[in-house]
Design a protein around this motif. Structure first.
Motif, PDB file in Angstrom:
ATOM      1  N   ARG A   1       3.387   6.592  -1.462  1.00  0.00           N
ATOM      2  CA  ARG A   1       4.587   7.422  -1.319  1.00  0.00           C
ATOM      3  C   ARG A   1       4.816   8.271  -2.566  1.00  0.00           C
ATOM      4  O   ARG A   1       5.448   9.329  -2.500  1.00  0.00           O
ATOM      5  CB  ARG A   1       5.812   6.555  -1.051  1.00  0.00           C
ATOM      6  CG  ARG A   1       6.241   5.673  -2.202  1.00  0.00           C
ATOM      7  CD  ARG A   1       7.575   5.023  -1.935  1.00  0.00           C
ATOM      8  NE  ARG A   1       8.005   4.196  -3.052  1.00  0.00           N
ATOM      9  CZ  ARG A   1       9.244   3.796  -3.262  1.00  0.00           C
ATOM     10  NH1 ARG A   1      10.198   4.155  -2.416  1.00  0.00           N
ATOM     11  NH2 ARG A   1       9.545   3.025  -4.294  1.00  0.00           N
TER      12      ARG A   1
ATOM     13  N   ILE B   1       2.074   3.336   8.898  1.00  0.00           N
ATOM     14  CA  ILE B   1       2.647   2.120   8.311  1.00  0.00           C
ATOM     15  C   ILE B   1       4.090   1.932   8.769  1.00  0.00           C
ATOM     16  O   ILE B   1       4.534   0.796   9.010  1.00  0.00           O
ATOM     17  CB  ILE B   1       2.557   2.186   6.773  1.00  0.00           C
ATOM     18  CG1 ILE B   1       1.089   2.053   6.328  1.00  0.00           C
ATOM     19  CG2 ILE B   1       3.410   1.094   6.118  1.00  0.00           C
ATOM     20  CD1 ILE B   1       0.871   2.252   4.842  1.00  0.00           C
ATOM     21  N   LYS B   2       4.814   3.026   8.928  1.00  0.00           N
ATOM     22  CA  LYS B   2       6.210   2.956   9.391  1.00  0.00           C
ATOM     23  C   LYS B   2       6.324   2.206  10.714  1.00  0.00           C
ATOM     24  O   LYS B   2       7.266   1.442  10.924  1.00  0.00           O
ATOM     25  CB  LYS B   2       6.756   4.377   9.536  1.00  0.00           C
ATOM     26  CG  LYS B   2       8.150   4.464  10.134  1.00  0.00           C
ATOM     27  CD  LYS B   2       8.580   5.910  10.286  1.00  0.00           C
ATOM     28  CE  LYS B   2       9.966   6.019  10.908  1.00  0.00           C
ATOM     29  NZ  LYS B   2      10.389   7.443  11.041  1.00  0.00           N
TER      30      LYS B   2
ATOM     31  N   GLY C   1      -2.073  10.658   2.571  1.00  0.00           N
ATOM     32  CA  GLY C   1      -1.052   9.630   2.450  1.00  0.00           C
ATOM     33  C   GLY C   1       0.112   9.798   3.409  1.00  0.00           C
ATOM     34  O   GLY C   1       0.703   8.809   3.851  1.00  0.00           O
TER      35      GLY C   1
ATOM     36  N   HIS D   1      -6.090   7.198   5.308  1.00  0.00           N
ATOM     37  CA  HIS D   1      -5.816   7.694   3.955  1.00  0.00           C
ATOM     38  C   HIS D   1      -6.910   8.660   3.505  1.00  0.00           C
ATOM     39  O   HIS D   1      -6.636   9.751   2.992  1.00  0.00           O
ATOM     40  CB  HIS D   1      -5.715   6.516   2.992  1.00  0.00           C
ATOM     41  CG  HIS D   1      -5.162   6.896   1.654  1.00  0.00           C
ATOM     42  ND1 HIS D   1      -5.043   5.993   0.616  1.00  0.00           N
ATOM     43  CD2 HIS D   1      -4.706   8.080   1.157  1.00  0.00           C
ATOM     44  CE1 HIS D   1      -4.532   6.600  -0.435  1.00  0.00           C
ATOM     45  NE2 HIS D   1      -4.319   7.862  -0.142  1.00  0.00           N
TER      46      HIS D   1
ATOM     47  N   ILE E   1      10.720   6.952   6.441  1.00  0.00           N
ATOM     48  CA  ILE E   1       9.468   7.705   6.314  1.00  0.00           C
ATOM     49  C   ILE E   1       9.430   8.823   7.342  1.00  0.00           C
ATOM     50  O   ILE E   1       9.718   8.624   8.525  1.00  0.00           O
ATOM     51  CB  ILE E   1       8.252   6.773   6.500  1.00  0.00           C
ATOM     52  CG1 ILE E   1       8.222   5.718   5.389  1.00  0.00           C
ATOM     53  CG2 ILE E   1       6.951   7.565   6.514  1.00  0.00           C
ATOM     54  CD1 ILE E   1       7.126   4.688   5.557  1.00  0.00           C
TER      55      ILE E   1
ATOM     56  N   TYR F   1       0.848  -1.206   0.000  1.00  0.00           N
ATOM     57  CA  TYR F   1       0.000   0.000   0.000  1.00  0.00           C
ATOM     58  C   TYR F   1       0.880   1.252   0.000  1.00  0.00           C
ATOM     59  O   TYR F   1       0.644   2.204  -0.749  1.00  0.00           O
ATOM     60  CB  TYR F   1      -0.895  -0.021   1.241  1.00  0.00           C
ATOM     61  CG  TYR F   1      -2.102   0.868   1.181  1.00  0.00           C
ATOM     62  CD1 TYR F   1      -3.383   0.327   1.080  1.00  0.00           C
ATOM     63  CD2 TYR F   1      -1.997   2.244   1.254  1.00  0.00           C
ATOM     64  CE1 TYR F   1      -4.511   1.133   1.048  1.00  0.00           C
ATOM     65  CE2 TYR F   1      -3.099   3.061   1.220  1.00  0.00           C
ATOM     66  CZ  TYR F   1      -4.365   2.506   1.120  1.00  0.00           C
ATOM     67  OH  TYR F   1      -5.472   3.329   1.082  1.00  0.00           O
ATOM     68  N   TRP F   2       1.914   1.213   0.843  1.00  0.00           N
ATOM     69  CA  TRP F   2       2.803   2.378   0.947  1.00  0.00           C
ATOM     70  C   TRP F   2       3.575   2.633  -0.346  1.00  0.00           C
ATOM     71  O   TRP F   2       3.852   3.793  -0.694  1.00  0.00           O
ATOM     72  CB  TRP F   2       3.790   2.163   2.101  1.00  0.00           C
ATOM     73  CG  TRP F   2       4.832   3.223   2.190  1.00  0.00           C
ATOM     74  CD1 TRP F   2       4.681   4.508   2.636  1.00  0.00           C
ATOM     75  CD2 TRP F   2       6.201   3.103   1.786  1.00  0.00           C
ATOM     76  NE1 TRP F   2       5.869   5.191   2.546  1.00  0.00           N
ATOM     77  CE2 TRP F   2       6.821   4.344   2.027  1.00  0.00           C
ATOM     78  CE3 TRP F   2       6.963   2.057   1.264  1.00  0.00           C
ATOM     79  CZ2 TRP F   2       8.168   4.568   1.755  1.00  0.00           C
ATOM     80  CZ3 TRP F   2       8.292   2.289   0.995  1.00  0.00           C
ATOM     81  CH2 TRP F   2       8.892   3.530   1.230  1.00  0.00           C
TER      82      TRP F   2
ATOM     83  N   LEU G   1      11.226   0.792   5.955  1.00  0.00           N
ATOM     84  CA  LEU G   1      10.284   1.874   6.223  1.00  0.00           C
ATOM     85  C   LEU G   1      10.840   2.967   7.130  1.00  0.00           C
ATOM     86  O   LEU G   1      10.161   3.975   7.358  1.00  0.00           O
ATOM     87  CB  LEU G   1       9.014   1.308   6.876  1.00  0.00           C
ATOM     88  CG  LEU G   1       8.206   0.308   6.038  1.00  0.00           C
ATOM     89  CD1 LEU G   1       7.140  -0.363   6.896  1.00  0.00           C
ATOM     90  CD2 LEU G   1       7.557   0.994   4.844  1.00  0.00           C
TER      91      LEU G   1
ATOM     92  N   PRO H   1      -0.032  10.038  -3.298  1.00  0.00           N
ATOM     93  CA  PRO H   1      -0.746  10.054  -2.020  1.00  0.00           C
ATOM     94  C   PRO H   1      -2.217  10.455  -2.103  1.00  0.00           C
ATOM     95  O   PRO H   1      -2.950  10.267  -1.129  1.00  0.00           O
ATOM     96  CB  PRO H   1       0.042  11.081  -1.201  1.00  0.00           C
ATOM     97  CG  PRO H   1       0.625  12.005  -2.225  1.00  0.00           C
ATOM     98  CD  PRO H   1       0.930  11.146  -3.409  1.00  0.00           C
TER      99      PRO H   1
ATOM    100  N   SER I   1       1.372   6.980   5.932  1.00  0.00           N
ATOM    101  CA  SER I   1       2.746   6.478   5.792  1.00  0.00           C
ATOM    102  C   SER I   1       3.437   6.400   7.153  1.00  0.00           C
ATOM    103  O   SER I   1       4.162   5.438   7.436  1.00  0.00           O
ATOM    104  CB  SER I   1       3.546   7.387   4.853  1.00  0.00           C
ATOM    105  OG  SER I   1       3.036   7.323   3.536  1.00  0.00           O
TER     106      SER I   1
END
Length: 273
Positions: free
Chosen positions: A81, A217-218, A210, A205, A135, A76-77, A132, A84, A214
């Protein structure tokens, strides 16, 4: 009757945990976010439908299959990235799902060994943390108005909660419904699907963009630890204690991990100036 039980258990658990988190301090609410919601419910209903031994065998693959969950977030990321904007969300979802099923299709060939599965997820956590770590940290700015129509729709707490609960419930129904057809190996891998984190990704999101997603997600690989502890505990405790007591004991193991992890992180985290 069984379908109704799945719907009620999943829907009410999502709502209850969200309500409890609202009353907690940010630190303890963060701990609760690592609770093995989807994995616990999926493995429990595997045991209810197919027996505790089936669920315990599945949990061996759920353990390594958590790699697929992190791969979904990574896929997804990879899209957001560079793209976004919210209208790229379907592409990001497709990329995430592709990474999830690619990883799962490879993991199904692993032997059913809990310690090998544990090594796989530990290696995956370390690898994805490295990938990741660059980020940027972006915080949510709640003062900004909703950026789009979907964000306005999800602006209320009730709407957000119902959205998360609905997706989680649909995911559990699909995963547990396919268990007998797929067998313990593939069912176990599917049980690793991020039932709770995936709808959260969509909400972040849509509502905040984004960059905020992100950042989330990191830090996702760090949150996998509690799920890994739960799945590993199930492989031991379901054959030993049975479905109900095994589930309770595995949940206690996961909570203990979260508490210890929180204390260690608070003690050794670098102090900001």
């Amino acid at each position: 009757m069984l379908i109704a039980a799945k719907i009620l258990v999943t829907f009410l658990t999502v709502i209850l945990l969200a309500k409890v988190a609202e009353k907690m301090s940010p630190r303890h609410a963060g701990l609760l976010a690592g609770f093995p919601l989807g994995t616990a419910i999926a493995l429990y209903f595997f045991g209810w439908q197919q027996g505790a031994d089936f669920a315990a065998h599945s949990a061996v693959y759920t353990l390594s299959g958590l790699t697929s969950a992190v791969a979904l977030a990574f896929g997804y990321w990879l899209v957001i990235r560079v793209r976004p904007a919210v209208h790229w969300l379907p592409v990001a979802v497709a990329s995430g799902f592709a990474c999830f099923f690619l990883a799962a299709s490879l993991l199904q060939f692993l032997p059913a060994n809990r310690w090998l599965s544990l090594l796989v997820i530990i290696a995956a956590i370390l690898i994805f943390r490295t990938l990741l770590k660059g980020i940027a940290e972006v915080q949510i700015d709640r003062s900004l108005p909703p950026a789009n129509a979907l964000a306005r729709l999800l602006a209320g707490k009730t709407a957000t909660l119902l959205f998360r609960a609905s997706i989680a419930t649909a995911s559990i129904l699909l995963i547990t419904g396919l268990a007998e057809l797929l067998g313990p190996t593939r069912a176990g891998l599917l049980a690793a699907f991020p039932v709770s984190f995936f709808p959260l990704m969509l909400i972040l999101h849509i509502s905040y963009g984004g960059a905020v997603l992100s950042t989330t997600i990191k830090h996702y690989p760090d949150g996998i630890g509690a799920l890994a502890v739960y799945a590993l505990a199930v492989t031991f405790l379901y054959p030993l204690l049975g479905l109900h007591w095994g589930t309770a004991a595995a949940l206690l193991c996961s909570v203990a991990y979260l508490l210890v992890y929180s204390q260690l992180r608070a003690r050794f985290a670098p102090k900001s100036s």
